[in-house]
Design a protein around this motif. Structure first.
Motif, PDB file in Angstrom:
ATOM      1  N   TRP A 407      -2.962 -20.158  41.438  1.00 15.83           N
ATOM      2  CA  TRP A 407      -1.689 -20.201  40.963  1.00 15.83           C
ATOM      3  C   TRP A 407      -1.107 -21.227  41.935  1.00 15.83           C
ATOM      4  O   TRP A 407      -0.116 -22.085  41.472  1.00 15.83           O
ATOM      5  CB  TRP A 407      -1.062 -18.848  40.847  1.00 15.83           C
ATOM      6  N   THR A 408      -0.858 -20.967  43.236  1.00 15.60           N
ATOM      7  CA  THR A 408      -0.285 -21.685  44.187  1.00 15.60           C
ATOM      8  C   THR A 408      -0.340 -23.040  44.095  1.00 15.60           C
ATOM      9  O   THR A 408       0.559 -23.964  43.961  1.00 15.60           O
ATOM     10  CB  THR A 408      -0.576 -21.177  45.716  1.00 15.60           C
ATOM     11  N   PRO A 409      -1.511 -23.739  44.136  1.00 17.07           N
ATOM     12  CA  PRO A 409      -1.954 -25.247  44.086  1.00 17.07           C
ATOM     13  C   PRO A 409      -1.184 -25.788  43.023  1.00 17.07           C
ATOM     14  O   PRO A 409      -0.645 -26.691  42.966  1.00 17.07           O
ATOM     15  CB  PRO A 409      -3.414 -25.279  44.081  1.00 17.07           C
ATOM     16  N   VAL A 410      -1.281 -25.138  41.518  1.00 16.62           N
ATOM     17  CA  VAL A 410      -0.682 -25.676  40.478  1.00 16.62           C
ATOM     18  C   VAL A 410       0.748 -25.620  40.500  1.00 16.62           C
ATOM     19  O   VAL A 410       1.446 -26.389  40.269  1.00 16.62           O
ATOM     20  CB  VAL A 410      -1.223 -24.809  39.368  1.00 16.62           C
ATOM     21  N   ALA A 411       1.503 -24.414  41.228  1.00 16.57           N
ATOM     22  CA  ALA A 411       2.822 -24.542  41.235  1.00 16.57           C
ATOM     23  C   ALA A 411       3.335 -25.560  42.229  1.00 16.57           C
ATOM     24  O   ALA A 411       4.412 -26.088  41.823  1.00 16.57           O
ATOM     25  CB  ALA A 411       3.283 -23.061  42.022  1.00 16.57           C
TER      26      ALA A 411
END
Length: 422
Positions: A407-411
């Motif tokens: 989730w974090t890389p895309v966010a």
């Protein structure tokens, strides 16, 4: 970061002013008589009008109620007709429908069970097998009563849809419908039947009984660290007024490429749901001819690992042309999809699940949405393509059993603030 983070904000390509849209939730309808082989009975009792409507979210019933209440006398030796997690004996299906008509119900929610007498001659609905609800009118001092069947399930579905909209008030109705279906999972009892079915036609028959399963508010409104959900709200103009296909949209999505490449051969799951509304043709019922009921149709396809963006566009153009001419096409990755491109096209909501390796999925971060024929194409004087037709595309990536954060890389790529709890 918290493991439950808000789903990605919807993307709109341009502002869209159109007629006000509403989402209707409809009950699948109830079976009136019961028997031991109730699933066979449900499979020949078709969804009741208007539950077959393409644009509606049709709710069927399943049940987890299998335990009798000790305080309710008169049911000694009786047994639940439906096992835990199975279709409720009350619920109808679309198994009898023509294959070109939508698979209904879309999802199922708790609708109660039926009790069977010891000798199998009598069936009843004890309080323990029904759902508690508010009573009206209050003429005997009691504030609560019980209810059951697909109307009770639809009330729960309405609460779920309203809760999604309360969390994200700007979502389109097409998106709310998509999120309800996209969040659904089959119960273990349903999953056992799907796992035992080896043909796609058999899976579609089960889809017409259970829909996509039981929806969940948390899955509909949150992305976990190891389960990413992307939402795109967009429009396209299907036809040019001269009977020709006009536009397709290519969504080059923010994709956790590095994380997926690190996972390599680990098995992952990609789930896609495409939701849009059609204008029904009042002159035809639409059962016999493929493109005569709906104003237009939309399809989705995913870029293959070895394709460039130009090759992907060319293939989509060829596929759209084949759909226009009602010709079959070959799909090299069809085996990796649970239902497959040929089986998921009925109606105006299309959903499918892809299974493969993380390294393979890392190269698939582009999804095309393109139009296929409908009566708008045949009636240019009534074609509203020029104002654009809306759709919602929901994409989820799940990495079960892998301790990774996708989730974090895309966010970060999408510019979504990341909250760190201390």
């Amino acid at each position: 970061m918290p493991r439950d983070s808000p789903s990605m904000s919807p993307r709109r390509a341009w502002s869209f002013s159109a007629r006000e849209r509403r989402l209707f939730l409809l009950a699948a309808g109830n079976v009136d008589t019961f028997e031991d082989g109730y699933l066979d009975r449900s499979d020949v009792e078709p969804i009741e009008d208007p539950g077959q409507a393409w644009n509606a979210l049709t709710i069927g019933a399943y049940t987890e109620a299998v335990t009798f209440d000790d305080h309710e006398a008169g049911y000694e030796g009786w047994t639940p007709l439906a096992p835990k997690g199975e279709l409720s004996p009350h619920s109808r299906t679309s198994v009898p429908f023509h294959r070109q008509w939508p698979a209904k119900p879309d999802v199922v929610l708790e609708g109660g069970n039926v009790a069977r007498s010891p000798n199998g001659s009598t069936f009843d609905t004890p309080y323990a097998f029904q759902l508690l609800t508010a009573k009206a009118p209050i003429n005997d001092g009691r504030l609560l009563t019980v209810t059951c069947a697909t109307s009770a399930a639809t009330a729960r579905g309405t609460h779920l849809a309203a809760s999604i909209l309360a969390d994200y008030p700007s979502l389109w109705p097409e998106t709310v419908r998509a999120l309800v279906v996209h969040s659904a999972e089959w119960t273990p009892a349903m999953r056992a039947r799907f796992d035992a079915e080896r043909t796609r036609q058999g899976r579609v028959a089960l889809l017409r009984r259970y829909g996509m399963g039981v929806p969940d508010l948390s899955r509909a409104t949150r992305s976990a660290a190891d389960a990413l959900t992307l939402i795109a709200e967009d429009t396209l103009r299907p036809f040019d007024g001269n009977g020709k296909t006009r536009e397709m949209n290519l969504h080059d999505l923010p994709w956790p490429t590095d994380v997926l490449n690190e996972l390599g051969g680990a098995r992952v799951r990609l789930r896609i749901t495409l939701s849009y509304f059609v204008d029904p043709n009042p002159a035809r019922r639409g059962w016999q001819r493929r493109y005569r009921y709906a104003s237009h149709g939309l399809r989705f396809d995913v870029r293959r690992p070895t394709e460039s963006s130009d090759d992907f566009r060319k293939r989509i153009n060829q596929r759209a042309l084949a759909e226009e001419e009602n010709r079959s096409t070959t799909h090299s990755d069809a085996a990796e999809w649970y239902f497959g491109p040929e089986q998921r096209v009925a109606g105006s909501l299309h959903t499918d699940i892809w299974h493969g390796t993380a390294a393979d999925l890392a190269k698939r971060g582009a999804i095309a949405v393109f139009p296929v024929s409908g009566w708008w194409k045949e009636r240019p004087d009534r074609d509203r393509s020029g104002t654009g037709t809306r759709y919602s595309l929901i994409v989820s990536i799940e990495t079960p059993g892998q301790e990774v954060d996708i989730w974090t890389p895309v966010a970060t790529e999408a510019g979504i603030p990341i909250v760190i709890e201390t």
